[in-house]
Design a protein around this motif. Structure first.
Motif, short mmCIF file in Angstrom:
data_model
loop_
_atom_site.label_atom_id
_atom_site.label_comp_id
_atom_site.label_asym_id
_atom_site.label_seq_id
_atom_site.Cartn_x
_atom_site.Cartn_y
_atom_site.Cartn_z
N THR A 1 0.30 -3.76 -5.93
CA THR A 1 1.52 -3.48 -6.68
C THR A 1 2.75 -3.70 -5.81
OG1 THR A 1 0.33 -1.86 -8.02
CG2 THR A 1 2.73 -1.73 -8.03
N ALA A 2 2.71 -3.24 -4.57
CA ALA A 2 3.84 -3.45 -3.65
C ALA A 2 4.06 -4.94 -3.40
CB ALA A 2 3.59 -2.72 -2.33
N TYR A 3 2.98 -5.69 -3.23
CA TYR A 3 3.09 -7.14 -3.04
C TYR A 3 3.74 -7.79 -4.24
CZ TYR A 3 1.73 -11.97 -2.10
OH TYR A 3 1.75 -13.32 -1.89
N THR A 4 3.32 -7.37 -5.44
CA THR A 4 3.85 -7.95 -6.67
C THR A 4 5.34 -7.65 -6.81
OG1 THR A 4 1.72 -7.80 -7.79
CG2 THR A 4 3.66 -7.91 -9.19
N VAL A 5 5.74 -6.42 -6.48
CA VAL A 5 7.16 -6.04 -6.59
C VAL A 5 7.99 -6.81 -5.56
CG1 VAL A 5 8.77 -4.14 -6.20
CG2 VAL A 5 6.72 -3.78 -7.59
N THR A 6 7.45 -6.97 -4.36
CA THR A 6 8.21 -7.60 -3.27
C THR A 6 8.24 -9.12 -3.37
OG1 THR A 6 7.54 -5.79 -1.84
CG2 THR A 6 8.44 -7.72 -0.76
N LEU A 7 7.08 -9.74 -3.54
CA LEU A 7 7.00 -11.20 -3.44
C LEU A 7 6.66 -11.90 -4.75
CD1 LEU A 7 5.04 -11.37 -0.08
CD2 LEU A 7 7.47 -11.65 -0.42
N GLY A 8 6.40 -11.16 -5.78
CA GLY A 8 6.04 -11.78 -7.06
C GLY A 8 4.55 -11.68 -7.31
N SER A 9 4.18 -11.88 -8.54
CA SER A 9 2.80 -11.70 -8.95
C SER A 9 1.88 -12.77 -8.39
CB SER A 9 2.73 -11.70 -10.47
OG SER A 9 1.41 -11.44 -10.89
N SER A 10 0.67 -12.36 -8.06
CA SER A 10 -0.36 -13.29 -7.63
C SER A 10 -1.59 -13.02 -8.48
CB SER A 10 -0.69 -13.09 -6.16
OG SER A 10 -1.84 -13.83 -5.81
N GLY A 11 -1.96 -13.98 -9.29
CA GLY A 11 -3.10 -13.82 -10.18
C GLY A 11 -4.39 -13.53 -9.43
N TRP A 12 -4.58 -14.18 -8.27
CA TRP A 12 -5.81 -13.96 -7.48
C TRP A 12 -5.89 -12.55 -6.95
CZ3 TRP A 12 -9.95 -16.56 -8.06
CH2 TRP A 12 -9.90 -17.90 -8.39
N LEU A 13 -4.76 -11.99 -6.54
CA LEU A 13 -4.78 -10.60 -6.05
C LEU A 13 -5.17 -9.64 -7.16
CD1 LEU A 13 -1.66 -10.20 -3.73
CD2 LEU A 13 -4.06 -10.07 -3.10
N TRP A 14 -4.60 -9.83 -8.33
CA TRP A 14 -4.93 -8.95 -9.45
C TRP A 14 -6.37 -9.14 -9.91
CZ3 TRP A 14 -2.56 -4.70 -10.36
CH2 TRP A 14 -1.22 -4.57 -10.01
N PHE A 15 -6.83 -10.39 -9.93
CA PHE A 15 -8.22 -10.65 -10.29
C PHE A 15 -9.17 -9.95 -9.30
CE2 PHE A 15 -12.06 -13.23 -9.66
CZ PHE A 15 -12.62 -13.13 -10.92
N THR A 16 -8.87 -10.07 -8.01
CA THR A 16 -9.70 -9.43 -6.99
C THR A 16 -9.67 -7.92 -7.16
OG1 THR A 16 -9.21 -11.25 -5.48
CG2 THR A 16 -10.07 -9.23 -4.50
#
Length: 54
Positions: free
Chosen positions: A23-38
């Motif tokens: 969540t912090a990564y998404t807020v800071t750098l934008g969404s990453s589909g692979w991170l959420w999938f993992t």
């Protein structure tokens, strides 16, 4: 979570901690589909361990 073995409790803690990081990564750098999938796969694995251990 009373009654949970130590390894299951650690896995649940890791899953929650990784949700915070993703969540912090998404807020800071934008969404990453692979991170959420993992994270979803990790969450499902944790849920499976919780169900089979109880």
């Amino acid at each position: 979570m009373p009654g949970m073995p130590g390894s299951t409790k650690a896995m649940a803690g890791f899953t929650v901690g990784s949700l915070v990081v993703v969540t912090a990564y998404t807020v800071t750098l934008g969404s990453s589909g692979w991170l959420w999938f993992t994270w979803v796969v990790l969450g499902l694995l944790t849920l499976g361990v919780l169900v089979t251990r109880n």
